[in-house]
Motif scaffolding. Sequence first.
Motif, PDB file in Angstrom:
ATOM      1  N   VAL A   1       0.857  -1.183   0.000  1.00 41.48           N
ATOM      2  CA  VAL A   1       0.000   0.000   0.000  1.00 41.48           C
ATOM      3  C   VAL A   1       0.892   1.231   0.000  1.00 41.48           C
ATOM      4  CG1 VAL A   1      -1.810   1.214   1.247  1.00 41.48           C
ATOM      5  CG2 VAL A   1      -1.744  -1.279   1.265  1.00 41.48           C
ATOM      6  N   SER A   2       0.663   2.135  -0.932  1.00 40.49           N
ATOM      7  CA  SER A   2       1.430   3.375  -0.996  1.00 40.49           C
ATOM      8  C   SER A   2       0.928   4.330   0.079  1.00 40.49           C
ATOM      9  CB  SER A   2       1.283   4.016  -2.369  1.00 40.49           C
ATOM     10  OG  SER A   2      -0.041   4.494  -2.555  1.00 40.49           O
ATOM     11  N   PRO A   3       1.727   5.320   0.468  1.00 43.18           N
ATOM     12  CA  PRO A   3       1.255   6.296   1.463  1.00 43.18           C
ATOM     13  C   PRO A   3      -0.026   7.003   1.022  1.00 43.18           C
ATOM     14  CG  PRO A   3       3.634   6.478   1.172  1.00 43.18           C
ATOM     15  CD  PRO A   3       3.147   5.531   0.124  1.00 43.18           C
ATOM     16  N   GLY A   4      -0.132   7.339  -0.269  1.00 45.74           N
ATOM     17  CA  GLY A   4      -1.338   7.995  -0.742  1.00 45.74           C
ATOM     18  C   GLY A   4      -2.571   7.133  -0.576  1.00 45.74           C
ATOM     19  N   GLU A   5      -2.451   5.828  -0.879  1.00 48.42           N
ATOM     20  CA  GLU A   5      -3.576   4.907  -0.699  1.00 48.42           C
ATOM     21  C   GLU A   5      -3.944   4.773   0.774  1.00 48.42           C
ATOM     22  OE1 GLU A   5      -2.686   1.951  -4.519  1.00 48.42           O
ATOM     23  OE2 GLU A   5      -1.922   1.471  -2.524  1.00 48.42           O
ATOM     24  N   GLU A   6      -2.934   4.761   1.618  1.00 46.65           N
ATOM     25  CA  GLU A   6      -3.190   4.658   3.049  1.00 46.65           C
ATOM     26  C   GLU A   6      -3.918   5.897   3.559  1.00 46.65           C
ATOM     27  OE1 GLU A   6      -0.669   3.577   7.117  1.00 46.65           O
ATOM     28  OE2 GLU A   6       0.354   3.761   5.183  1.00 46.65           O
ATOM     29  N   ILE A   7      -3.532   7.068   3.056  1.00 48.21           N
ATOM     30  CA  ILE A   7      -4.186   8.321   3.471  1.00 48.21           C
ATOM     31  C   ILE A   7      -5.650   8.327   3.029  1.00 48.21           C
ATOM     32  CG2 ILE A   7      -4.213  10.816   3.085  1.00 48.21           C
ATOM     33  CD1 ILE A   7      -1.125  10.639   2.841  1.00 48.21           C
ATOM     34  N   LEU A   8      -5.899   7.957   1.778  1.00 49.67           N
ATOM     35  CA  LEU A   8      -7.277   7.938   1.283  1.00 49.67           C
ATOM     36  C   LEU A   8      -8.129   6.933   2.049  1.00 49.67           C
ATOM     37  CD1 LEU A   8      -6.694   8.187  -2.582  1.00 49.67           C
ATOM     38  CD2 LEU A   8      -7.501   9.975  -1.028  1.00 49.67           C
ATOM     39  N   THR A   9      -7.528   5.797   2.412  1.00 50.82           N
ATOM     40  CA  THR A   9      -8.258   4.790   3.184  1.00 50.82           C
ATOM     41  C   THR A   9      -8.640   5.331   4.558  1.00 50.82           C
ATOM     42  OG1 THR A   9      -7.096   3.012   2.054  1.00 50.82           O
ATOM     43  CG2 THR A   9      -8.136   2.473   4.158  1.00 50.82           C
ATOM     44  N   LEU A  10      -7.722   6.015   5.198  1.00 58.18           N
ATOM     45  CA  LEU A  10      -8.007   6.595   6.513  1.00 58.18           C
ATOM     46  C   LEU A  10      -9.099   7.653   6.417  1.00 58.18           C
ATOM     47  CD1 LEU A  10      -4.383   6.915   7.944  1.00 58.18           C
ATOM     48  CD2 LEU A  10      -6.192   5.411   8.777  1.00 58.18           C
ATOM     49  N   LEU A  11      -9.062   8.456   5.359  1.00 59.91           N
ATOM     50  CA  LEU A  11     -10.090   9.487   5.198  1.00 59.91           C
ATOM     51  C   LEU A  11     -11.472   8.868   5.029  1.00 59.91           C
ATOM     52  CD1 LEU A  11      -8.282  12.032   2.826  1.00 59.91           C
ATOM     53  CD2 LEU A  11      -8.775  12.305   5.265  1.00 59.91           C
ATOM     54  N   GLN A  12     -11.530   7.688   4.385  1.00 58.60           N
ATOM     55  CA  GLN A  12     -12.813   7.015   4.175  1.00 58.60           C
ATOM     56  C   GLN A  12     -13.273   6.262   5.422  1.00 58.60           C
ATOM     57  OE1 GLN A  12     -12.205   4.481   0.786  1.00 58.60           O
ATOM     58  NE2 GLN A  12     -11.754   6.173  -0.601  1.00 58.60           N
ATOM     59  N   ALA A  13     -12.302   5.727   6.176  1.00 60.09           N
ATOM     60  CA  ALA A  13     -12.654   4.858   7.308  1.00 60.09           C
ATOM     61  C   ALA A  13     -12.811   5.611   8.618  1.00 60.09           C
ATOM     62  CB  ALA A  13     -11.595   3.769   7.468  1.00 60.09           C
ATOM     63  N   VAL A  14     -12.152   6.756   8.750  1.00 60.91           N
ATOM     64  CA  VAL A  14     -12.151   7.472  10.026  1.00 60.91           C
ATOM     65  C   VAL A  14     -12.953   8.767   9.881  1.00 60.91           C
ATOM     66  CG1 VAL A  14     -10.734   8.512  11.814  1.00 60.91           C
ATOM     67  CG2 VAL A  14      -9.886   6.517  10.561  1.00 60.91           C
ATOM     68  N   PRO A  15     -14.155   8.823  10.417  1.00 62.87           N
ATOM     69  CA  PRO A  15     -14.922  10.069  10.358  1.00 62.87           C
ATOM     70  C   PRO A  15     -14.340  11.113  11.315  1.00 62.87           C
ATOM     71  CG  PRO A  15     -16.103   8.433  11.651  1.00 62.87           C
ATOM     72  CD  PRO A  15     -14.898   7.740  11.088  1.00 62.87           C
ATOM     73  N   PHE A  16     -14.431  12.371  10.947  1.00 61.06           N
ATOM     74  CA  PHE A  16     -13.920  13.428  11.798  1.00 61.06           C
ATOM     75  C   PHE A  16     -14.847  14.634  11.712  1.00 61.06           C
ATOM     76  CE2 PHE A  16     -11.907  13.828   7.663  1.00 61.06           C
ATOM     77  CZ  PHE A  16     -12.030  15.171   7.349  1.00 61.06           C
ATOM     78  N   ASP A  17     -14.899  15.371  12.805  1.00 58.57           N
ATOM     79  CA  ASP A  17     -15.755  16.542  12.916  1.00 58.57           C
ATOM     80  C   ASP A  17     -14.855  17.775  12.978  1.00 58.57           C
ATOM     81  OD1 ASP A  17     -17.549  18.522  13.475  1.00 58.57           O
ATOM     82  OD2 ASP A  17     -18.578  17.456  15.088  1.00 58.57           O
ATOM     83  N   ILE A  18     -14.972  18.648  11.994  1.00 60.15           N
ATOM     84  CA  ILE A  18     -14.112  19.833  11.936  1.00 60.15           C
ATOM     85  C   ILE A  18     -14.324  20.708  13.160  1.00 60.15           C
ATOM     86  CG2 ILE A  18     -13.588  21.928  10.629  1.00 60.15           C
ATOM     87  CD1 ILE A  18     -14.255  20.473   8.094  1.00 60.15           C
TER      88      ILE A  18
END
Length: 640
Positions: free
Chosen positions: A380-397
């Motif tokens: 897994v490339s760092p970019g793929e890992e980042i996109l996966t985290l953005l999809q899997a981990v919800p966050f509230d601004i």
Amino acid sequence: MEENKKLATVEDTVEYRLFLIPNEPRDSEKHKEILQKYIERIMTHFAPMLVPYIWQNQPFNLKYKPGKDDVPAHIFGMTKFGDNIEDEWFIVYVVKQITKEFPELVARIEDNDGEFLLIEAADFLPKWLDPDNSANRVFFYQGELCIIPAPRKSEAVSWLPTGPPTIPQALNIISTHPEKILASESIQAAVNRRITGYPEKVQASLHRAHCFLPAGIVAVLKQHPRLVAAGVQAFYLRDPIDLRACRIFKTFLPETRIMTSVTFTKCLYAQLMQQRFMPDRRSGYKLPPPSHPQYRAHELGMKLAHGFEILCSKCSPHFSYSKKSPVITSPLWAGFLESLKKKDYFKGLIEGSAQYQQRLKMAKNYFQLSVNRPESSLAVSPGEEILTLLQAVPFDIEELKKEEANLPPEDDDRWLDLSPEQLDQLLQEAAGKKEPGPISKEENYDLTQVSKSMKAFISKVSTHKGAELPREPSEAPITFDADSFLNYFDKILGPRPHESDSDDLDEEDFDSLDSDDNLDLETQEPGEASVEGTLDDLKSYMAQMDQELAHTSIGKSFTTQKQMEPLSQTTNSNSDEEDSGAGGSVMTPVDVDLNLVSNILESYSSQAGLAGPASNLLQSMGVQLPDNTDHRPASKPAKD
């Protein structure tokens, strides 16, 4: 930027191998299972130290490697450490500790330069050890550095091979004669100096700074703080093609930026700070005036956001992390997690709590990268890992913005702006030399140290491999071998009478001496020549040359010794040495030490505080001159 890209193509890499001893033939499948168990035990034992570590490029990792040719099956790891040399020495520390905790393992480590441990201890290596014969000689065993010796030419040792040993031979020697292969204390100290202070030293290599970042990056770094390295590297090694993705941001919008605290390594922070960059106007990233109190936080956040956007832009739009094999399917994961719990990795946190889940995710990520590392085709490339985290981990601004009021203070970054004195001190410490204290103007500096050091340097052996720099007098006193000295003269001036095959002295040996001055050497009877007589003739010839040069501009440029006796007494006692053409003047010998020091000081002064031949030569010999407080033009001392 293209230049940075080219420089990055040849990345600094360190390789480390762990062998199991005694090295007996084993069933391959069983041996593989044993080594896999060792991998699990090692990575679990050192997990508390390795999980939070921020690597420049690649983490410490281990995997099974089957045997090939004369290299038996072993545990193998490779890490690209890039510009952060501390990663390499941290790995040296870890590998050394592995052999200490698991005494049945022997470790070998090398990098692009080869045996870099020997390079670090180059000043203390034995004479016989050189790059041509150092293969498979350097190992860590039971926490100690070992160097397998080579037998002397005049003697044979049954347990030492005549040439560089193979890996099986080396492992057999280590297991049967461990007490005879320990490296000397000076070599051990040179290597230990680079790894002293770990693991506490890791915290000293970190730098915490405030950054104005998009909320998505803040959420990603909360889950995986190590991804900051990938973001910095993507920005630092960017090229014009990479920047096309940053004209209009698609993943990390500037409107979502919030203030947060980011932990860098000092190397990463310096790389981000030392590059000037202005964002594209279309990107939406605008910087406040440089006088703004938060200008640095905005600048750091803008650069880091560009790095993360570049990483994500390189991913396929149809990427789906579900295609990758999850960590929990690995047969090693259950045992790895159970071992972490036994070692109190979770610090008593309630299972299912936010902090427990955060540490669990860090452990899974560490396990995936270091223990159960996938094949390169499935990595897994760092970019793929980042996109996966953005999809899997919800966050509230809004929740993230509330944390802005309680950010920890920034670290002081004055270490980026070192003074020349501080830089010299760091270089001295890196070289393992004690930095001498400052020299005041009132202190009487002993200039004889300069001449003594220069004489010691000239007395050292110089070969096609270079000149040897003198060490401290207490470490390596200068010795004089009378036999070698006479042998050198025999080669230059001819053999001694009892070694000559003839009683006649070959007059051609002196053609180079008397061709210009026609010295009368023909009066010597055959067989009367000797080394002593030849030296007398040579001295006479040199004395005549001194007489001729004494009244030229070259002769007058040297400072001579003061006459301790009245001129008349000196003239009477040395009348037979006077030159009739010199007008009765007395030849006074040149003060070699004074001329040497005078010329070096003149050269040192002309450097005007910058690097130059005089300062480089003196510093390499351990001589530090005081600062030049006399700003008058340098000149030679007046002659008496």
